[in-house]
Design an enzyme around this catalytic site. Sequence first.
Site, PDB file in Angstrom:
ATOM      1  N   GLU A 162       0.845  -1.198   0.000  1.00 11.98           N
ATOM      2  CA  GLU A 162       0.000   0.000   0.000  1.00 11.98           C
ATOM      3  C   GLU A 162       0.880   1.248   0.000  1.00 11.98           C
ATOM      4  O   GLU A 162       1.831   1.321   0.767  1.00 11.98           O
ATOM      5  CB  GLU A 162      -0.910  -0.015   1.236  1.00 11.98           C
ATOM      6  CG  GLU A 162      -1.898   1.115   1.255  1.00 11.98           C
ATOM      7  CD  GLU A 162      -2.611   1.274  -0.084  1.00 11.98           C
ATOM      8  OE1 GLU A 162      -3.271   0.337  -0.538  1.00 11.98           O
ATOM      9  OE2 GLU A 162      -2.469   2.346  -0.705  1.00 11.98           O
ATOM     10  N   LYS A 217       8.321  -1.585  -2.162  1.00 10.10           N
ATOM     11  CA  LYS A 217       7.622  -0.818  -1.127  1.00 10.10           C
ATOM     12  C   LYS A 217       8.637  -0.199  -0.151  1.00 10.10           C
ATOM     13  O   LYS A 217       8.555   0.990   0.173  1.00 10.10           O
ATOM     14  CB  LYS A 217       6.648  -1.740  -0.375  1.00 10.10           C
ATOM     15  CG  LYS A 217       6.013  -1.126   0.845  1.00 10.10           C
ATOM     16  CD  LYS A 217       5.165   0.099   0.541  1.00 10.10           C
ATOM     17  CE  LYS A 217       4.943   0.925   1.762  1.00 10.10           C
ATOM     18  NZ  LYS A 217       4.198   2.150   1.540  1.00 10.10           N
ATOM     19  N   CYS A 273       5.984   4.714   9.502  1.00 12.84           N
ATOM     20  CA  CYS A 273       6.645   3.862   8.506  1.00 12.84           C
ATOM     21  C   CYS A 273       8.050   4.273   8.050  1.00 12.84           C
ATOM     22  O   CYS A 273       8.896   3.411   7.880  1.00 12.84           O
ATOM     23  CB  CYS A 273       5.738   3.721   7.307  1.00 12.84           C
ATOM     24  SG  CYS A 273       4.267   2.773   7.747  1.00 12.84           S
TER      25      CYS A 273
HETATM   26  P1  NAD Z   1      -2.207  -0.230  12.580  1.00 15.29           P
HETATM   27  O1  NAD Z   1      -1.440  -0.503  13.805  1.00 15.29           O
HETATM   28  O2  NAD Z   1      -2.984   1.036  12.443  1.00 15.29           O
HETATM   29  O3  NAD Z   1      -3.251  -1.410  12.330  1.00 15.29           O
HETATM   30  C1  NAD Z   1      -2.908  -2.765  12.418  1.00 15.29           C
HETATM   31  C2  NAD Z   1      -4.078  -3.522  13.050  1.00 15.29           C
HETATM   32  O4  NAD Z   1      -3.817  -4.924  12.992  1.00 15.29           O
HETATM   33  C3  NAD Z   1      -4.306  -3.192  14.527  1.00 15.29           C
HETATM   34  O5  NAD Z   1      -5.615  -2.697  14.704  1.00 15.29           O
HETATM   35  C4  NAD Z   1      -4.088  -4.520  15.249  1.00 15.29           C
HETATM   36  O6  NAD Z   1      -4.955  -4.707  16.351  1.00 15.29           O
HETATM   37  C5  NAD Z   1      -4.385  -5.530  14.153  1.00 15.29           C
HETATM   38  N1  NAD Z   1      -3.779  -6.837  14.364  1.00 15.29           N
HETATM   39  C6  NAD Z   1      -2.496  -7.123  14.685  1.00 15.29           C
HETATM   40  N2  NAD Z   1      -2.319  -8.452  14.741  1.00 15.29           N
HETATM   41  C7  NAD Z   1      -3.505  -9.023  14.455  1.00 15.29           C
HETATM   42  C8  NAD Z   1      -3.931 -10.371  14.333  1.00 15.29           C
HETATM   43  N3  NAD Z   1      -3.076 -11.399  14.510  1.00 15.29           N
HETATM   44  N4  NAD Z   1      -5.217 -10.612  14.037  1.00 15.29           N
HETATM   45  C9  NAD Z   1      -6.078  -9.576  13.841  1.00 15.29           C
HETATM   46  N5  NAD Z   1      -5.721  -8.281  13.918  1.00 15.29           N
HETATM   47  C10 NAD Z   1      -4.444  -8.009  14.218  1.00 15.29           C
HETATM   48  O7  NAD Z   1      -1.186  -0.363  11.375  1.00 15.29           O
HETATM   49  P2  NAD Z   1      -1.261   0.372   9.943  1.00 15.29           P
HETATM   50  O8  NAD Z   1      -0.754   1.754  10.052  1.00 15.29           O
HETATM   51  O9  NAD Z   1      -2.594   0.120   9.357  1.00 15.29           O
HETATM   52  O10 NAD Z   1      -0.160  -0.436   9.140  1.00 15.29           O
HETATM   53  C11 NAD Z   1      -0.383  -1.766   8.731  1.00 15.29           C
HETATM   54  C12 NAD Z   1       0.705  -2.162   7.752  1.00 15.29           C
HETATM   55  O11 NAD Z   1       0.603  -1.352   6.574  1.00 15.29           O
HETATM   56  C13 NAD Z   1       2.127  -1.976   8.259  1.00 15.29           C
HETATM   57  O12 NAD Z   1       2.925  -2.995   7.756  1.00 15.29           O
HETATM   58  C14 NAD Z   1       2.546  -0.640   7.653  1.00 15.29           C
HETATM   59  O13 NAD Z   1       3.941  -0.577   7.449  1.00 15.29           O
HETATM   60  C15 NAD Z   1       1.838  -0.674   6.329  1.00 15.29           C
HETATM   61  N6  NAD Z   1       1.512   0.638   5.767  1.00 15.29           N
HETATM   62  C16 NAD Z   1       1.028   1.627   6.568  1.00 15.29           C
HETATM   63  C17 NAD Z   1       0.671   2.846   6.016  1.00 15.29           C
HETATM   64  C18 NAD Z   1       0.120   3.953   6.858  1.00 15.29           C
HETATM   65  O14 NAD Z   1      -0.085   5.038   6.325  1.00 15.29           O
HETATM   66  N7  NAD Z   1      -0.124   3.776   8.132  1.00 15.29           N
HETATM   67  C19 NAD Z   1       0.795   3.048   4.627  1.00 15.29           C
HETATM   68  C20 NAD Z   1       1.288   2.008   3.844  1.00 15.29           C
HETATM   69  C21 NAD Z   1       1.635   0.813   4.426  1.00 15.29           C
HETATM   70  C1  UGA Z   2       4.444   7.676   3.780  1.00 13.54           C
HETATM   71  C2  UGA Z   2       4.500   7.608   2.247  1.00 13.54           C
HETATM   72  O1  UGA Z   2       4.336   8.916   1.718  1.00 13.54           O
HETATM   73  C3  UGA Z   2       3.414   6.691   1.710  1.00 13.54           C
HETATM   74  O2  UGA Z   2       3.559   6.553   0.296  1.00 13.54           O
HETATM   75  C4  UGA Z   2       3.543   5.329   2.361  1.00 13.54           C
HETATM   76  O3  UGA Z   2       2.510   4.461   1.916  1.00 13.54           O
HETATM   77  C5  UGA Z   2       3.464   5.479   3.862  1.00 13.54           C
HETATM   78  O4  UGA Z   2       4.528   6.370   4.307  1.00 13.54           O
HETATM   79  C6  UGA Z   2       3.690   4.199   4.604  1.00 13.54           C
HETATM   80  O5  UGA Z   2       4.257   3.260   4.090  1.00 13.54           O
HETATM   81  O6  UGA Z   2       3.278   4.215   5.769  1.00 13.54           O
HETATM   82  P1  UGA Z   2       2.973   8.980   5.551  1.00 13.54           P
HETATM   83  O7  UGA Z   2       4.064   8.592   6.481  1.00 13.54           O
HETATM   84  O8  UGA Z   2       1.577   8.679   5.929  1.00 13.54           O
HETATM   85  O9  UGA Z   2       3.204   8.265   4.140  1.00 13.54           O
HETATM   86  O10 UGA Z   2       3.030  10.535   5.242  1.00 13.54           O
HETATM   87  P2  UGA Z   2       4.038  11.443   4.374  1.00 13.54           P
HETATM   88  O11 UGA Z   2       3.249  12.457   3.685  1.00 13.54           O
HETATM   89  O12 UGA Z   2       4.955  10.629   3.555  1.00 13.54           O
HETATM   90  O13 UGA Z   2       4.863  12.190   5.507  1.00 13.54           O
HETATM   91  C7  UGA Z   2       5.819  11.509   6.310  1.00 13.54           C
HETATM   92  C8  UGA Z   2       6.558  12.516   7.160  1.00 13.54           C
HETATM   93  O14 UGA Z   2       7.433  13.304   6.372  1.00 13.54           O
HETATM   94  C9  UGA Z   2       5.645  13.490   7.900  1.00 13.54           C
HETATM   95  O15 UGA Z   2       6.124  13.721   9.201  1.00 13.54           O
HETATM   96  C10 UGA Z   2       5.751  14.753   7.061  1.00 13.54           C
HETATM   97  O16 UGA Z   2       5.479  15.908   7.788  1.00 13.54           O
HETATM   98  C11 UGA Z   2       7.192  14.681   6.609  1.00 13.54           C
HETATM   99  N1  UGA Z   2       7.441  15.430   5.370  1.00 13.54           N
HETATM  100  C12 UGA Z   2       6.867  15.046   4.210  1.00 13.54           C
HETATM  101  C13 UGA Z   2       8.281  16.538   5.396  1.00 13.54           C
HETATM  102  O17 UGA Z   2       8.816  16.891   6.455  1.00 13.54           O
HETATM  103  N2  UGA Z   2       8.511  17.222   4.236  1.00 13.54           N
HETATM  104  C14 UGA Z   2       7.946  16.856   3.066  1.00 13.54           C
HETATM  105  O18 UGA Z   2       8.207  17.533   2.035  1.00 13.54           O
HETATM  106  C15 UGA Z   2       7.108  15.748   3.044  1.00 13.54           C
END
Ligand code: NAD
Ligand code: UGA
Length: 459
Positions: A162, A217, A273
Amino acid sequence: MEIKHICCIGAGYVGGPTMAVLAQKCPHLRITIVDANPEKIQAWNSDDLQNLPVFEPGLADIIQKVRGKNLFFSTDIDKSIQEADTLFISVNTPTKTYGKGKGMAADLKFVELCVRKIAEVSKDRKIVIEKSTIPVKTASLIKTILEQSDSKVEFHVLSNPEFLAEGTAVENLVNPDRVLIGGESMEAIEALSKVYENWIPKEKIITTNLWSSELSKLVANAFLAQRVSSINAISELCEATGANIAEVAKAVGSDSRIGPKFLNASVGFGGSCFQKDLLNLVYIARSYNLDAVADYWEQVLIINNHQKKRFADQIVKKLYNTLADKKIGVLGWAFKKDTNDTRESPAIYVSHDLLNEQAVLQIFDPKVKKQRIYEDLESLTDKDYDLNTQVQVFQDPYEALHEVHAIAVLTEWEEFKELDWEKIYKNMRKPAFIFDGRRLLTDKNLQDLGFKYYVIGGE
Ligand code: NAD
Ligand code: UGA
């Protein structure tokens, strides 16, 4: 092979918004999101749409439209897995806090638990999709567990990372730059691609082998984080030389090979992340004895930590080298605007340093709850301070900034720009300092109101 019934394991920042948009764009699909945390499921099912577990612009509207129609939230994990033909694993993959790889490697225990559960309860063919960000080669672990289970069920493992960013998740999901699908089973790849083709042009759907998808990713996040550290490193040079980072970013970003996006200097990047994925990349490179590669990427984190530290140090220095009993107003706690997520927010680390200098913090964030702020600070080590007497969280920005010696702007919430800065100035101790860690207030002419205004990257 056709996808009709999806179960997403993990109702967090990825699972919730991703499946909500999928449900909206594919009314013919039935989607159930499950989570091990019953309170979270209850909150997703609640009528109080303003307090869903994830705040994202536009998300509550979508939830209202699809919930109970083709999107369901449930705690019955076994049944939901059994009923689905396709399973998304969207659980958290944090940095390990114990054992081998502590502080560096990704902790895959939640992913593994999901896979074992799938192996245990599945009765018919499943497509199993890695949505979580995981180390390259994780699919081989998943395949081994599934293939060696007693179930004798046919499993097809895909990687479909994602790329949404928090605060713009809905927009990113509705109109993504690309969708990436890695796998070995062409049938399964095509079935998943068909789902996305309901609203995404086919040319935006990239298919690769499993390992390229998994690694891409991590690399995408590493490149993005590197850009922020690059501009932040130059912000310090701007402050030292009288150059202005916004002007430098504009001049440099106008080169079409470099591009203008993601060049905003800041108090450092946060979020769940960037740091964890960089640490993971560095760990993987070292595990293949690629030390030069590991050192190169580690530097991105070194600069980020330096940026947070030097911002706090500057506040101490400008306030005559002592913060003891001085009140500092903190504007913003989330790691970026338009989210309630505080994971790895620079605000936590800057505040920690200020508290260790015996400052008293008066904090305001429009979306982060008071309890979250206390928990974030509580979770840190090396605390030389008392949270009860040194930290106060306010629901009104003017109260938070009342009689403070200085203000630290740590999240770029748009609404901070609209505050009555004249009124704030009047109610502050003098000299009244503002330290703008987001370059949010550069056009507010705050010096003319009497403020001593310091901004990251120079004026
Ligand atoms: P999160 O902590 O918000 O959500 C994860 C959920 O999974 C929690 O609610 C937890 O209770 C649940 N969980 C954990 N183990 C479980 C199990 N065994 N059975 C059922 N539920 C379970 O995490 P997130 O931010 O959604 O991130 C999830 C993944 O996606 C991570 O690997 C992260 O790196 C990736 N990711 C996150 C973002 C983002 O913007 N947060 C963007 C891209 C990718
Ligand atoms: C980031 C990536 O942008 C997503 O593509 C990815 O899916 C995600 O991580 C993930 O794997 O979790 P996110 O962390 O939600 O997304 O937000 P960003 O907009 O990337 O910002 C990350 C951090 O960098 C924030 O603290 C933001 O304030 C900072 N940032 C971003 C800066 O300081 N300057 C910039 O120009 C951009």
